[in-house]
Design a protein around this motif. Structure first.
Motif, mmCIF file in Angstrom:
data_model
loop_
_atom_site.group_PDB
_atom_site.id
_atom_site.type_symbol
_atom_site.label_atom_id
_atom_site.label_comp_id
_atom_site.label_asym_id
_atom_site.label_seq_id
_atom_site.Cartn_x
_atom_site.Cartn_y
_atom_site.Cartn_z
ATOM 1 N N ALA A 46 0.831 -1.204 0.000
ATOM 2 C CA ALA A 46 0.000 0.000 0.000
ATOM 3 C C ALA A 46 0.864 1.252 0.000
ATOM 4 O O ALA A 46 0.581 2.215 -0.733
ATOM 5 C CB ALA A 46 -0.929 -0.009 1.217
ATOM 6 N N ARG A 47 1.918 1.273 0.792
ATOM 7 C CA ARG A 47 2.803 2.447 0.818
ATOM 8 C C ARG A 47 3.465 2.642 -0.544
ATOM 9 O O ARG A 47 3.579 3.771 -1.032
ATOM 10 C CB ARG A 47 3.852 2.297 1.919
ATOM 11 N N GLY A 48 3.905 1.554 -1.143
ATOM 12 C CA GLY A 48 4.541 1.656 -2.447
ATOM 13 C C GLY A 48 3.567 2.120 -3.520
ATOM 14 O O GLY A 48 3.918 2.930 -4.388
ATOM 15 N N HIS A 49 2.355 1.621 -3.472
ATOM 16 C CA HIS A 49 1.316 2.023 -4.435
ATOM 17 C C HIS A 49 1.077 3.523 -4.339
ATOM 18 O O HIS A 49 1.046 4.233 -5.364
ATOM 19 C CB HIS A 49 0.041 1.241 -4.133
ATOM 20 N N GLN A 50 0.922 4.005 -3.125
ATOM 21 C CA GLN A 50 0.662 5.428 -2.951
ATOM 22 C C GLN A 50 1.872 6.267 -3.348
ATOM 23 O O GLN A 50 1.732 7.328 -3.957
ATOM 24 C CB GLN A 50 0.254 5.702 -1.503
ATOM 25 N N ARG A 51 3.055 5.801 -3.029
ATOM 26 C CA ARG A 51 4.271 6.553 -3.391
ATOM 27 C C ARG A 51 4.411 6.666 -4.907
ATOM 28 O O ARG A 51 4.768 7.717 -5.439
ATOM 29 C CB ARG A 51 5.501 5.858 -2.805
ATOM 30 N N ARG A 52 4.109 5.590 -5.613
ATOM 31 C CA ARG A 52 4.282 5.578 -7.067
ATOM 32 C C ARG A 52 3.209 6.383 -7.793
ATOM 33 O O ARG A 52 3.493 6.988 -8.832
ATOM 34 C CB ARG A 52 4.262 4.135 -7.574
ATOM 35 N N LEU A 53 1.966 6.356 -7.293
ATOM 36 C CA LEU A 53 0.854 6.888 -8.074
ATOM 37 C C LEU A 53 0.220 8.150 -7.512
ATOM 38 O O LEU A 53 -0.567 8.798 -8.203
ATOM 39 C CB LEU A 53 -0.228 5.816 -8.229
ATOM 40 N N ARG A 54 0.560 8.532 -6.288
ATOM 41 C CA ARG A 54 -0.102 9.695 -5.689
ATOM 42 C C ARG A 54 0.127 10.959 -6.529
ATOM 43 O O ARG A 54 -0.803 11.716 -6.819
ATOM 44 C CB ARG A 54 0.399 9.927 -4.268
ATOM 45 N N GLY A 55 1.368 11.200 -6.952
ATOM 46 C CA GLY A 55 1.658 12.403 -7.718
ATOM 47 C C GLY A 55 0.946 12.419 -9.061
ATOM 48 O O GLY A 55 0.420 13.459 -9.487
ATOM 49 N N HIS A 56 0.923 11.273 -9.740
ATOM 50 C CA HIS A 56 0.191 11.183 -11.003
ATOM 51 C C HIS A 56 -1.281 11.527 -10.794
ATOM 52 O O HIS A 56 -1.879 12.275 -11.580
ATOM 53 C CB HIS A 56 0.301 9.766 -11.573
ATOM 54 N N GLN A 57 -1.860 10.975 -9.733
ATOM 55 C CA GLN A 57 -3.273 11.206 -9.482
ATOM 56 C C GLN A 57 -3.542 12.664 -9.114
ATOM 57 O O GLN A 57 -4.555 13.241 -9.536
ATOM 58 C CB GLN A 57 -3.777 10.263 -8.378
ATOM 59 N N GLN A 58 -2.660 13.276 -8.362
ATOM 60 C CA GLN A 58 -2.854 14.679 -7.995
ATOM 61 C C GLN A 58 -2.875 15.575 -9.226
ATOM 62 O O GLN A 58 -3.707 16.491 -9.327
ATOM 63 C CB GLN A 58 -1.758 15.112 -7.016
ATOM 64 N N LEU A 59 -1.956 15.324 -10.163
ATOM 65 C CA LEU A 59 -1.967 16.104 -11.401
ATOM 66 C C LEU A 59 -3.254 15.865 -12.189
ATOM 67 O O LEU A 59 -3.842 16.792 -12.745
ATOM 68 C CB LEU A 59 -0.758 15.734 -12.266
ATOM 69 N N ALA A 60 -3.684 14.595 -12.250
ATOM 70 C CA ALA A 60 -4.900 14.266 -12.995
ATOM 71 C C ALA A 60 -6.125 14.914 -12.357
ATOM 72 O O ALA A 60 -7.010 15.423 -13.061
ATOM 73 C CB ALA A 60 -5.071 12.750 -13.064
ATOM 74 N N VAL A 61 -6.189 14.908 -11.034
ATOM 75 C CA VAL A 61 -7.315 15.533 -10.328
ATOM 76 C C VAL A 61 -7.363 17.021 -10.640
ATOM 77 O O VAL A 61 -8.430 17.595 -10.910
ATOM 78 C CB VAL A 61 -7.194 15.286 -8.812
#
Length: 428
Positions: free
Chosen positions: A346-361
């Motif tokens: 879960a930590r790795g998933h969030q680390r990898r994709l959080r920034g991508h999702q923030q830009l998309a949001v």
């Protein structure tokens, strides 16, 4: 096919959802020694997701290769997904550097081809029981953690016990709901419609995307000569657009800069879409439960990242949990190790994709480009190296911090300054 046991730890893992993420996870985990029950609520082994960009970004190519699907995809006519993007500054057209390696790629392929292909790969993998017509109706609990699922089946209600339940059942995940794993939701300021066309030539034979600020469109060539053409206008246009859906769709496409010749093509599907597709994310871990694919994170469909992240998240979870999953029995310590491994995923998933999702949001608010985006996109339309840099980001091979790092922003500013000076000399 093995019949599920109603009591006892019959499986190491129960996976709900036999689409991309679930089938990939089943194969990868079974190869690492796990006993896997792969549940699919639909009874048809050829079932597939209809509303999709039908594109797998290059970040997921290693997973396709590990699954052994690359030769089958090539044979099925999947199209390597090179792309070009229209902006107000002209086309961004990534090309390999002279003498350098080809650009990374994965594939555009219709889900009607891809879903049955990967599901069949799971069904033929030793250690995987593909159970069609099984829909999760609840979770089993034991000692404060999830210990399996209840499912409605063609033979009635059944219980399947497992060390771990994996939710690969989409954005409206029943597993997440039963486990009390809420989603954080963000409004999408665009709506979207798509249709499939045959004999629709595209410039260079590659994918095209139009950034119209705020409207969007894309055309992706797929297998069997079929092109997926999608429009994603601002929601302010929704009421008028829906008054004449077909006419509005065709008019929107005809008005695109260097529009594909839609009137001479054959439409081979209905025009389908959604007027409300919010972005959402969940923390993908709970005691005895992990989420992958859209169950963990659903991005904006305009970026075409969902298929790639579904495959990648299956691999990330497998790498994190396989040692703990197959290394012990039912002792508390074994479950502790497994739950810690899921937390690590879960930590790795969030680390990898959080920034991508923030830009998309942020971009899903249906806004024009911000100043930094204007700087980088305009430079990419004027410089081949910057275009390749954008291609790596669009392929999700680099993250937002690397995409917009200070050195890149400074380089973009220098490219645009040179361009303005050149224009001034020409017009002066």
């Amino acid at each position: 096919m093995t019949s599920p046991e109603s009591t006892g730890p019959a499986y190491d893992v129960v996976i709900s959802g036999a689409s991309l993420a679930g089938s990939a996870a089943a194969v990868l985990l079974a190869r690492r020694g796990a006993r896997v029950a792969l549940l699919e609520r639909r009874s048809d082994p050829a079932a597939y997701k209809v509303l999709c960009t039908h594109s797998i970004t290059a970040n997921a190519f290693p997973v396709l290769d590990e699954l052994g699907l690359v030769p089958a995809l090539e044979k099925a006519g999947a199209v390597r997904n090179e792309a070009r993007w229209y902006t107000r500054w002209g086309w961004i057209e990534p090309r390999a550097a002279p003498g350098g390696p080809e650009l990374p790629y994965a594939y555009n392929v219709r889900r009607s081809v891809l879903d049955p292909m990967i599901r069949a790969r799971a069904a033929e993998t030793p250690g995987v029981d593909l159970l069609l017509g099984y829909q999760v109706t609840g979770l089993l609990r034991e000692d404060g953690r999830t210990a399996g699922v209840r499912a409605s089946t063609p033979d009635g209600e059944r219980e399947l016990r497992a060390r771990l339940v994996i939710g690969a059942d989409g954005k409206d995940s029943a597993v997440a709901k039963f486990a009390g794993m809420p989603a954080r939701q963000h409004e999408n300021g665009r709506f979207g419609y798509l249709a499939h066309f045959r004999n629709l030539p595209l410039e260079g034979g590659i994918g095209q995307t139009w950034f119209l600020e705020p409207d969007m469109a894309y055309a992706f060539p797929n297998d069997d000569g079929v092109t997926v053409l999608a429009v994603l206008p601002d929601k302010k246009r929704l009421s008028a657009f829906r008054e004449d859906l077909e006419g509005s769709f065709l008019s929107f496409v005809r008005a695109l800069p260097e529009a594909p010749p839609i009137d001479s093509a054959e439409r081979v599907s209905k025009i389908i879409g959604t007027v409300n597709y919010p972005l959402h994310s969940r923390r993908p871990a709970a005691p005895g439960v992990a989420l992958i694919g859209d169950a963990a994170l659903t991005g904006d469909p305009l970026w075409g990242v969902g298929c790639g992240w579904a495959l990648q998240s299956a691999r990330w979870l497998t790498d994190a949990i396989a040692p703990a999953l197959t290394g012990g029995g039912r002792a508390g310590g074994a479950f502790d190790a497994l739950d810690k491994a899921v937390e690590s995923y879960a930590r790795g998933h969030q680390r990898r994709l959080r920034g991508h999702q923030q830009l998309a949001v942020d971009f899903a608010s249906s806004r024009p480009f911000n100043p930094v985006e204007r700087l980088v996109f305009s430079a990419a339309a004027r410089d081949e190296a910057m275009a390749r840099h954008m291609y790596l980001f669009a392929s999700r091979l680099i993250g937002p911090l690397r995409f917009l790092n200070p050195a890149i922003v400074a380089k973009a500013a220098a490219i645009n300054l040179r361009h303005r000076r050149a224009v001034a000399r020409t017009t002066g």
